[in-house]
Design a protein around this motif. Structure first.
Motif, short mmCIF file in Angstrom:
data_model
loop_
_atom_site.label_atom_id
_atom_site.label_comp_id
_atom_site.label_asym_id
_atom_site.label_seq_id
_atom_site.Cartn_x
_atom_site.Cartn_y
_atom_site.Cartn_z
N UNK A 63 30.17 -38.71 26.89
CA UNK A 63 29.16 -37.87 27.53
C UNK A 63 29.71 -36.84 28.50
N UNK A 64 30.91 -37.09 29.03
CA UNK A 64 31.45 -36.20 30.06
C UNK A 64 32.83 -35.72 29.66
N UNK A 65 33.06 -34.42 29.83
CA UNK A 65 34.32 -33.83 29.39
C UNK A 65 35.51 -34.40 30.18
N UNK A 90 33.32 -37.74 19.21
CA UNK A 90 32.21 -36.79 19.31
C UNK A 90 31.82 -36.62 20.77
N UNK A 91 31.55 -35.37 21.16
CA UNK A 91 30.98 -35.14 22.48
C UNK A 91 29.46 -35.19 22.34
N UNK A 92 28.81 -36.06 23.11
CA UNK A 92 27.37 -36.29 22.91
C UNK A 92 26.52 -35.96 24.14
N UNK A 93 27.15 -35.47 25.21
CA UNK A 93 26.40 -35.14 26.41
C UNK A 93 26.08 -33.65 26.48
N UNK A 94 25.43 -33.26 27.56
CA UNK A 94 25.14 -31.84 27.78
C UNK A 94 26.45 -31.11 28.04
N UNK A 95 26.73 -30.07 27.26
CA UNK A 95 28.01 -29.36 27.35
C UNK A 95 27.82 -27.99 27.97
N UNK A 96 28.50 -27.77 29.10
CA UNK A 96 28.46 -26.47 29.75
C UNK A 96 29.46 -25.54 29.07
#
Length: 243
Positions: A63-65, A90-96
């Motif tokens: 979830x976090x980079x 996989x990145x599954x959180x909100x991505x800035x």
């Protein structure tokens, strides 16, 4: 927790969840093999991901980079990964947007596209890295303001019309998070809404060849399977409560 004990605990938890996935799939008249279990290692150290890998898991979600960087470091100068080469992160959180480049150094997919601008940045960075990134479109089916995702069909369809023309991206399907409630009807309606949107977009854009509905977490994955999910994102049931 000592490594052998940790491995046994995680392995038992994975076996239990896989049995429940198989049972729910059969009850829904589905083939259990078409449903993937994603291990969500949010807040857990690398040892937990290693234990899941040893137990047979190859699909991981973060979830976090910054945490993903610390846990699954990108290729070293020798060309090897700090984690296993065949693991799919996989990145599954909100991505800035300002963290896209760092995310793509590790992740092969971003399962949480909630605006065109994010997809545009992923396209640009993917091209620079010489890779194609798989993406899922996130839709806020609960209406809860605390959740990310597109919130109306008009904006969704207009954005997909633009995203599908970006280079080095592969739209694989959709993702959602059900409302945090014990109301099974509300949870089911959330998943059913996403499945219906998937079918609408599939009809409009058959060339996209979408194949993924990522729905369901530790508390609601059985309902998600009944409604068509083929990726289940599970953390707490595998690794215990988050730190």
């Amino acid at each position: 927790m000592e490594n052998n004990i940790l491995f046994k605990t995680v392995q038992d938890n994975i076996d239990s969840v896989l049995e429940e996935i198989a049972s729910a799939a059969k009850m829904a008249g589905r083939d259990p093999s078409e449903i993937k279990l994603m291990a969500v290692t949010k807040t857990k150290p690398l040892e937990y991901a290693e234990a899941a890998y040893r137990a047979g898991i190859r699909l991981f979600g973060e979830n976090r980079v910054q945490e993903m960087e610390e846990k699954f470091k990108p290729r070293s100068e020798s060309g090897t990964w700090s984690f296993h080469n065949d693991a799919e992160i996989h990145f599954i959180g909100h991505l800035q947007r300002n963290k896209v480049k760092k995310a793509l150094a590790i992740a092969c997919a971003v399962d949480s596209i909630d605006k065109y601008e994010t997809a545009e940045e992923i396209s640009k960075c993917s091209k620079a890295l010489g890779k194609t990134t798989s993406i899922l479109i996130e839709y806020n089916t609960s209406g809860e303001q605390s959740k990310s995702g597109f919130e109306n069909e008009k904006e969704l369809f207009e954005s997909i019309d633009k995203i599908r023309n970006l280079d080095n991206l592969d739209i694989k399907g959709f993702m959602t998070i059900a409302p945090f409630t014990d109301d099974e009807k509300a949870i089911r309606e959330s998943f059913r809404m996403l499945a219906n949107l998937f079918r609408k977009v599939e009809t409009i854009h058959p060339d996209l060849k979408m194949d993924t509905l990522s729905m369901g977490m530790s508390s609601d994955f059985k309902i998600a399977i009944e409604e068509g999910s083929n990726i289940i994102r599970v953390g707490t049931r595998l690794f215990g409560s988050r730190n």
